[in-house]
Scaffold this active site. Structure first.
Site, short mmCIF file in Angstrom:
data_model
loop_
_atom_site.label_atom_id
_atom_site.label_comp_id
_atom_site.label_asym_id
_atom_site.label_seq_id
_atom_site.Cartn_x
_atom_site.Cartn_y
_atom_site.Cartn_z
N HIS A 140 36.09 107.98 43.26
CA HIS A 140 36.99 108.68 44.18
C HIS A 140 37.16 110.14 43.74
CE1 HIS A 140 40.75 109.04 46.66
NE2 HIS A 140 41.06 109.91 45.72
N GLU A 141 37.35 110.36 42.44
CA GLU A 141 37.55 111.72 41.95
C GLU A 141 36.26 112.54 42.01
OE1 GLU A 141 40.43 112.76 41.66
OE2 GLU A 141 41.43 110.80 41.70
N HIS A 144 35.90 113.77 45.46
CA HIS A 144 36.70 114.97 45.72
C HIS A 144 35.92 116.23 45.33
CE1 HIS A 144 40.57 113.77 47.19
NE2 HIS A 144 40.89 113.03 46.15
N GLU A 219 41.98 112.29 51.57
CA GLU A 219 42.05 111.10 50.73
C GLU A 219 41.22 109.96 51.32
OE1 GLU A 219 43.33 110.43 47.62
OE2 GLU A 219 43.43 112.62 47.66
#
Length: 301
Positions: A140-141, A144, A219
Site C-alpha cells: 500500500h505504501e 503511494h 487511499e
C-alpha cells in the site's frame, strides 16, 4: 513537543524570508490583483513545495524513525527485501526503509519523488500483524510512492493555498471598503486584517475539505496497488486487522495523510478525514479489478 513546534516555526520563517526576497527581486506589488495573485501563488506553492522537499527529514525527526541501513536481524532483512521487491515491481527507485516506535498498527510513506522516498512501519505493526498482512501494508505504501501521491498532494495544496490567500484578500478588501463607506484606508487598516484573518480560516476550511476528499480517493487507489503487489486476500486481511486499532493515530499531522490508517469521524469531521472508513475500503477492494498479469500491474501505477 517543543522541538516539533520549533521545527514548524523555523520552516515557516524560512519560507517567509525566501518569499520576501523573491518578491523584492521581481518587484511584485501585492496592491494590484495581478500582483496579489502572484503573491498568493508564491506563498501557496512555496510553502507546499518546501514541505515536500523537507518531507523525509521532517518525518524522521517527528516520528523518531530509525532508517535501516544495515539490517540487524531477520525481521529487518525481511522488511528491506520486501520493499525492494515491491519497488522493482512498481518500477520505482528503492525507498529508504525505517521503523518508528508507536503502539498502533500503522505505516507511512513520504518523499519528494518516486525515486527519493521513505517507507516506515510502526513497532505496533510488527508486533501485531502477520508477515502476509505486513507485506500488504508495505505494498500500500509503495503504491503511494509509485502513484506519485506526495507530489500530487503538494500540487493540489499549492493551488488551494493560492486561492485561499487570493480570495481572502480580494473579498476582504471589498468588505472593508463597504464597511468604511468606500474610503481609502491606504492598503487596509485593522478591520481589513481582521476580516482577512476570518476569511483565511473559512476558505481554508473549505480548501481542507477538498484536499481530504482527494486524499480519500487516493487511499482506494493505494489499496488496489497494495493488492496488486501482495495479493487481494493479504490486503483485505491487513485492512481487517487495522480495524482492531482504527481511530488511534499518533502520526504527526503532516505525515498522517500518508499512513495506512486514519482516525474515525462523523458529521463535519468526516469531511476532514484523510482516510475513508475501513468498511468502505474493504468493500471497494473486494470489487476492484486488479488486472490479470504483471504487465497490468505495472500499468496500474
Amino acid at each position: 513537543m517543543f522541538s516539533r513546534i520549533a521545527l514548524f516555526l523555523a520552516t515557516n520563517l524560512a519560507v517567509l524570508a525566501l518569499v520576501s526576497v523573491v518578491m523584492a527581486i521581481f518587484g511584485i506589488d501585492p496592491a494590484t490583483n495581478a500582483g496579489l495573485l502572484m503573491f498568493a501563488a508564491v506563498f501557496g506553492f512555496g510553502g507546499a513545495f518546501v514541505s515536500l522537499a523537507l518531507s523525509k527529514w521532517t518525518a524522521k525527526r517527528s516520528t523518531g524513525a530509525h532508517v535501516i541501513t544495515q539490517p540487524a536481524n531477520e525481521s529487518e532483512r525481511w522488511l528491506v527485501e520486501t520493499v525492494r521487491r515491491q519497488a522493482e515491481q512498481a518500477g520505482i527507485g528503492m525507498p529508504e526503509v525505517a521503523i518508528y516506535d508507536a503502539p498502533e498498527i500503522n505505516a507511512f510513506a513520504t518523499g519528494a519523488s518516486r525515486n527519493n522516498a521513505l517507507v516506515a512501519v510502526s513497532t505496533g505493526l510488527l508486533r501485531s500483524m502477520t508477515r502476509d498482512e505486513a507485506e500488504a501494508v508495505l505494498g500500500h505504501e509503495v503504491a503511494h510512492v509509485a502513484n506519485g501521491d506526495m507530489v500530487t498532494m503538494a500540487l493540489l495544496q499549492g493551488v488551494l493555498n493560492t486561492f485561499v490567500i487570493f480570495l481572502a484578500r480580494v473579498v476582504g478588501r471589498a468588505v472593508d471598503g463597504y464597511l468604511s463607506g468606500g474610503r481609502d484606508n491606504g492598503g487596509g487598516g485593522l478591520a481589513y486584517f481582521a476580516i482577512v484573518f476570518v476569511l483565511d480560516m473559512i476558505f481554508g476550511l473549505f480548501a481542507s475539505m477538498i484536499a481530504m476528499w482527494f486524499s480519500r480517493r487516493r487511499e482506494f487507489r493505494a489499496d488496489v496497488g497494495g493488492a496488486q503487489l501482495a495479493g487481494r486476500q493479504k490486503m483485505l486481511a491487513a485492512l481487517e486487522r487495522l480495524g482492531q486499532t482504527y481511530g488511534h493515530n499518533t502520526l504527526p499531522k503532516q505525515i498522517a495523510a500518508f499512513g495506512i490508517s486514519g482516525a474515525l469521524g462523523h458529521g463535519l469531521k468526516r469531511l476532514l478525514m484523510s482516510h475513508p472508513p475501513l468498511e468502505e475500503r474493504i468493500q471497494s477492494l473486494r470489487s476492484a479489478d486488479l488486472g490479470e498479469s504483471d504487465g497490468a500491474r505495472q500499468r496500474a501505477f
